[in-house]
Design a protein around this motif. Sequence first.
Motif, PDB file in Angstrom:
ATOM      1  N   GLU A 217       0.847  -1.187   0.000  1.00 27.69           N
ATOM      2  CA  GLU A 217       0.000   0.000   0.000  1.00 27.69           C
ATOM      3  C   GLU A 217       0.887   1.243   0.000  1.00 27.69           C
ATOM      4  O   GLU A 217       1.855   1.319   0.752  1.00 27.69           O
ATOM      5  CB  GLU A 217      -0.917   0.026   1.235  1.00 27.69           C
ATOM      6  CG  GLU A 217      -2.060  -0.940   1.168  1.00 27.69           C
ATOM      7  CD  GLU A 217      -3.103  -0.676   2.265  1.00 27.69           C
ATOM      8  OE1 GLU A 217      -2.903   0.258   3.063  1.00 27.69           O
ATOM      9  OE2 GLU A 217      -4.117  -1.386   2.298  1.00 27.69           O
ATOM     10  N   ARG A 218       0.541   2.205  -0.799  1.00 26.96           N
ATOM     11  CA  ARG A 218       1.304   3.438  -0.883  1.00 26.96           C
ATOM     12  C   ARG A 218       0.923   4.359   0.281  1.00 26.96           C
ATOM     13  O   ARG A 218      -0.229   4.745   0.415  1.00 26.96           O
ATOM     14  CB  ARG A 218       1.046   4.142  -2.216  1.00 26.96           C
ATOM     15  CG  ARG A 218       1.524   3.359  -3.416  1.00 26.96           C
ATOM     16  CD  ARG A 218       1.193   4.087  -4.707  1.00 26.96           C
ATOM     17  NE  ARG A 218       1.837   5.394  -4.756  1.00 26.96           N
ATOM     18  CZ  ARG A 218       1.652   6.274  -5.741  1.00 26.96           C
ATOM     19  NH1 ARG A 218       0.809   5.999  -6.722  1.00 26.96           N
ATOM     20  NH2 ARG A 218       2.276   7.427  -5.718  1.00 26.96           N
ATOM     21  N   LEU A 219       1.923   4.679   1.084  1.00 26.53           N
ATOM     22  CA  LEU A 219       1.688   5.562   2.215  1.00 26.53           C
ATOM     23  C   LEU A 219       2.209   6.945   1.839  1.00 26.53           C
ATOM     24  O   LEU A 219       3.404   7.214   1.884  1.00 26.53           O
ATOM     25  CB  LEU A 219       2.404   5.033   3.457  1.00 26.53           C
ATOM     26  CG  LEU A 219       1.975   5.608   4.805  1.00 26.53           C
ATOM     27  CD1 LEU A 219       0.502   5.338   5.051  1.00 26.53           C
ATOM     28  CD2 LEU A 219       2.813   5.026   5.924  1.00 26.53           C
ATOM     29  N   THR A 220       1.316   7.828   1.411  1.00 22.86           N
ATOM     30  CA  THR A 220       1.696   9.168   0.980  1.00 22.86           C
ATOM     31  C   THR A 220       2.107  10.023   2.173  1.00 22.86           C
ATOM     32  O   THR A 220       1.901   9.637   3.328  1.00 22.86           O
ATOM     33  CB  THR A 220       0.524   9.854   0.258  1.00 22.86           C
ATOM     34  OG1 THR A 220      -0.549  10.026   1.195  1.00 22.86           O
ATOM     35  CG2 THR A 220       0.058   9.025  -0.915  1.00 22.86           C
ATOM     36  N   GLY A 221       2.673  11.194   1.863  1.00 23.33           N
ATOM     37  CA  GLY A 221       3.069  12.100   2.929  1.00 23.33           C
ATOM     38  C   GLY A 221       1.894  12.506   3.795  1.00 23.33           C
ATOM     39  O   GLY A 221       1.989  12.540   5.024  1.00 23.33           O
ATOM     40  N   ALA A 222       0.754  12.816   3.158  1.00 24.82           N
ATOM     41  CA  ALA A 222      -0.437  13.226   3.904  1.00 24.82           C
ATOM     42  C   ALA A 222      -0.966  12.083   4.751  1.00 24.82           C
ATOM     43  O   ALA A 222      -1.375  12.278   5.899  1.00 24.82           O
ATOM     44  CB  ALA A 222      -1.508  13.726   2.941  1.00 24.82           C
ATOM     45  N   ARG A 223      -0.959  10.860   4.199  1.00 26.06           N
ATOM     46  CA  ARG A 223      -1.457   9.707   4.955  1.00 26.06           C
ATOM     47  C   ARG A 223      -0.535   9.387   6.126  1.00 26.06           C
ATOM     48  O   ARG A 223      -1.001   9.044   7.215  1.00 26.06           O
ATOM     49  CB  ARG A 223      -1.585   8.503   4.011  1.00 26.06           C
ATOM     50  CG  ARG A 223      -2.288   7.306   4.608  1.00 26.06           C
ATOM     51  CD  ARG A 223      -3.761   7.573   4.865  1.00 26.06           C
ATOM     52  NE  ARG A 223      -4.474   7.941   3.667  1.00 26.06           N
ATOM     53  CZ  ARG A 223      -4.864   7.090   2.712  1.00 26.06           C
ATOM     54  NH1 ARG A 223      -4.590   5.813   2.826  1.00 26.06           N
ATOM     55  NH2 ARG A 223      -5.536   7.518   1.665  1.00 26.06           N
ATOM     56  N   SER A 224       0.779   9.512   5.915  1.00 26.41           N
ATOM     57  CA  SER A 224       1.735   9.296   7.004  1.00 26.41           C
ATOM     58  C   SER A 224       1.520  10.326   8.105  1.00 26.41           C
ATOM     59  O   SER A 224       1.533   9.992   9.305  1.00 26.41           O
ATOM     60  CB  SER A 224       3.172   9.391   6.481  1.00 26.41           C
ATOM     61  OG  SER A 224       3.432   8.417   5.505  1.00 26.41           O
ATOM     62  N   LEU A 225       1.334  11.590   7.696  1.00 25.92           N
ATOM     63  CA  LEU A 225       1.090  12.652   8.670  1.00 25.92           C
ATOM     64  C   LEU A 225      -0.190  12.386   9.449  1.00 25.92           C
ATOM     65  O   LEU A 225      -0.248  12.623  10.666  1.00 25.92           O
ATOM     66  CB  LEU A 225       1.008  14.004   7.955  1.00 25.92           C
ATOM     67  CG  LEU A 225       0.741  15.232   8.846  1.00 25.92           C
ATOM     68  CD1 LEU A 225       1.843  15.383   9.883  1.00 25.92           C
ATOM     69  CD2 LEU A 225       0.619  16.493   7.990  1.00 25.92           C
ATOM     70  N   ALA A 226      -1.221  11.887   8.761  1.00 26.14           N
ATOM     71  CA  ALA A 226      -2.488  11.592   9.425  1.00 26.14           C
ATOM     72  C   ALA A 226      -2.307  10.502  10.472  1.00 26.14           C
ATOM     73  O   ALA A 226      -2.835  10.601  11.593  1.00 26.14           O
ATOM     74  CB  ALA A 226      -3.537  11.177   8.390  1.00 26.14           C
ATOM     75  N   LEU A 227      -1.565   9.441  10.137  1.00 28.93           N
ATOM     76  CA  LEU A 227      -1.317   8.366  11.090  1.00 28.93           C
ATOM     77  C   LEU A 227      -0.548   8.877  12.310  1.00 28.93           C
ATOM     78  O   LEU A 227      -0.897   8.567  13.457  1.00 28.93           O
ATOM     79  CB  LEU A 227      -0.540   7.233  10.425  1.00 28.93           C
ATOM     80  CG  LEU A 227      -1.339   6.212   9.611  1.00 28.93           C
ATOM     81  CD1 LEU A 227      -0.394   5.287   8.853  1.00 28.93           C
ATOM     82  CD2 LEU A 227      -2.260   5.403  10.503  1.00 28.93           C
ATOM     83  N   MET A 228       0.500   9.654  12.063  1.00 29.57           N
ATOM     84  CA  MET A 228       1.296  10.166  13.170  1.00 29.57           C
ATOM     85  C   MET A 228       0.497  11.147  14.024  1.00 29.57           C
ATOM     86  O   MET A 228       0.603  11.154  15.258  1.00 29.57           O
ATOM     87  CB  MET A 228       2.558  10.848  12.618  1.00 29.57           C
ATOM     88  CG  MET A 228       3.516   9.895  11.904  1.00 29.57           C
ATOM     89  SD  MET A 228       4.013   8.483  12.928  1.00 29.57           S
ATOM     90  CE  MET A 228       4.881   9.322  14.251  1.00 29.57           C
ATOM     91  N   ALA A 229      -0.312  11.987  13.363  1.00 34.48           N
ATOM     92  CA  ALA A 229      -1.143  12.940  14.109  1.00 34.48           C
ATOM     93  C   ALA A 229      -2.177  12.207  14.950  1.00 34.48           C
ATOM     94  O   ALA A 229      -2.452  12.584  16.102  1.00 34.48           O
ATOM     95  CB  ALA A 229      -1.830  13.909  13.150  1.00 34.48           C
ATOM     96  N   GLY A 230      -2.771  11.155  14.392  1.00 30.04           N
ATOM     97  CA  GLY A 230      -3.751  10.374  15.141  1.00 30.04           C
ATOM     98  C   GLY A 230      -3.139   9.750  16.382  1.00 30.04           C
ATOM     99  O   GLY A 230      -3.722   9.794  17.477  1.00 30.04           O
ATOM    100  N   PHE A 231      -1.943   9.188  16.227  1.00 33.88           N
ATOM    101  CA  PHE A 231      -1.271   8.587  17.381  1.00 33.88           C
ATOM    102  C   PHE A 231      -0.889   9.656  18.399  1.00 33.88           C
ATOM    103  O   PHE A 231      -1.011   9.444  19.615  1.00 33.88           O
ATOM    104  CB  PHE A 231      -0.021   7.823  16.924  1.00 33.88           C
ATOM    105  CG  PHE A 231       0.695   7.114  18.042  1.00 33.88           C
ATOM    106  CD1 PHE A 231       0.123   6.012  18.652  1.00 33.88           C
ATOM    107  CD2 PHE A 231       1.928   7.560  18.480  1.00 33.88           C
ATOM    108  CE1 PHE A 231       0.771   5.360  19.691  1.00 33.88           C
ATOM    109  CE2 PHE A 231       2.582   6.915  19.523  1.00 33.88           C
ATOM    110  CZ  PHE A 231       2.006   5.814  20.120  1.00 33.88           C
ATOM    111  N   ALA A 232      -0.446  10.819  17.911  1.00 32.15           N
ATOM    112  CA  ALA A 232      -0.111  11.920  18.810  1.00 32.15           C
ATOM    113  C   ALA A 232      -1.339  12.360  19.606  1.00 32.15           C
ATOM    114  O   ALA A 232      -1.241  12.660  20.809  1.00 32.15           O
ATOM    115  CB  ALA A 232       0.450  13.101  18.015  1.00 32.15           C
ATOM    116  N   GLY A 233      -2.493  12.388  18.942  1.00 37.46           N
ATOM    117  CA  GLY A 233      -3.728  12.734  19.638  1.00 37.46           C
ATOM    118  C   GLY A 233      -4.054  11.749  20.745  1.00 37.46           C
ATOM    119  O   GLY A 233      -4.500  12.152  21.832  1.00 37.46           O
TER     120      GLY A 233
END
Length: 304
Positions: free
Chosen positions: A124-140
């Motif tokens: 699966e292609r993990l784009t910059g925006a999708r990577s940021l979303a995953l990291m932001a979700g975990f940070a939340g």
Amino acid sequence: MHSSGVIALSVRDLVQLIAVIVLWALCYPLITTGLEAFPPFHLAAMRSLLAGASLLVAGMVYKRPLCPGRDVWITLIGISLTFTTLGFTGMFLAGGRVTPGLATVIANAQPLIAALLGYFVLTERLTGARSLALMAGFAGIVVIALPGLLEQSANSTPYGIGLVLVGATGVAIGNVLLKRFANQIDPLIGMAWILLLGAIPLIAAAAIFEQTALFDWSISSVLNLVILSVFGTALAFIMWLDILRRAELNLLNTYTFLTPVFALVIGLLYYNERLSVIEWIGVAIVVFAVLLASRSSHGIGRKP
């Protein structure tokens, strides 16, 4: 490199996914109540058995072939041992050995582990925006759990932390395998066998480690177990597998960061619990992450 599944969620899939997340959020109080009545391995085994049996009965009603093809049994066993056995073991045994705040953080590392595994297994292609979303979700999630982490960090044991990590890793591996083979198995029967096969090691562990355990077979505890098994597990898991057939795992996993958020909302509405300012900030970060993932999914694959 290709991306499996539909890029963006349809309205139907989004509604179904939110329903899954709400059901999983309801599992938080149900599991807490269940552990007051039953020992952990017994509760995990009964949850898995009842959920799997209910799906198998549904398969009989809908006249689905109850025996999957010979070529998928090894896959089903692998998913059952990771998604069900390891996932439930970490979830149920960690209680009392790790504080809720730390458990929430470690358990929600699952999407990050799955993203790493999915890169190699699912391509699966993990784009910059999708990577940021995953990291932001975990940070939340970290921000939401911060009050509990600061107040009760000394009450967590390395053994408890390890159990939660084992559970998160098991679910991550199981999700990757589920995504890879989702279109090769009937969702109803496939998930039934995943739950039933995963219950076997749990039953064995219960027989070995909880021989002298006490049980509370009251009407309320049995009803709690049935709701947890049929709705929080069987219904939620079958809907989850159904969505996996059409959507990317990384996108779906970003939405799952909403599970503890919905659990907080349930506590706020029905248990008169109050959220601190920092918890509200964490909720806002998670919502931002989900919106970012949703918006990025619409842009993937479009030519400029």
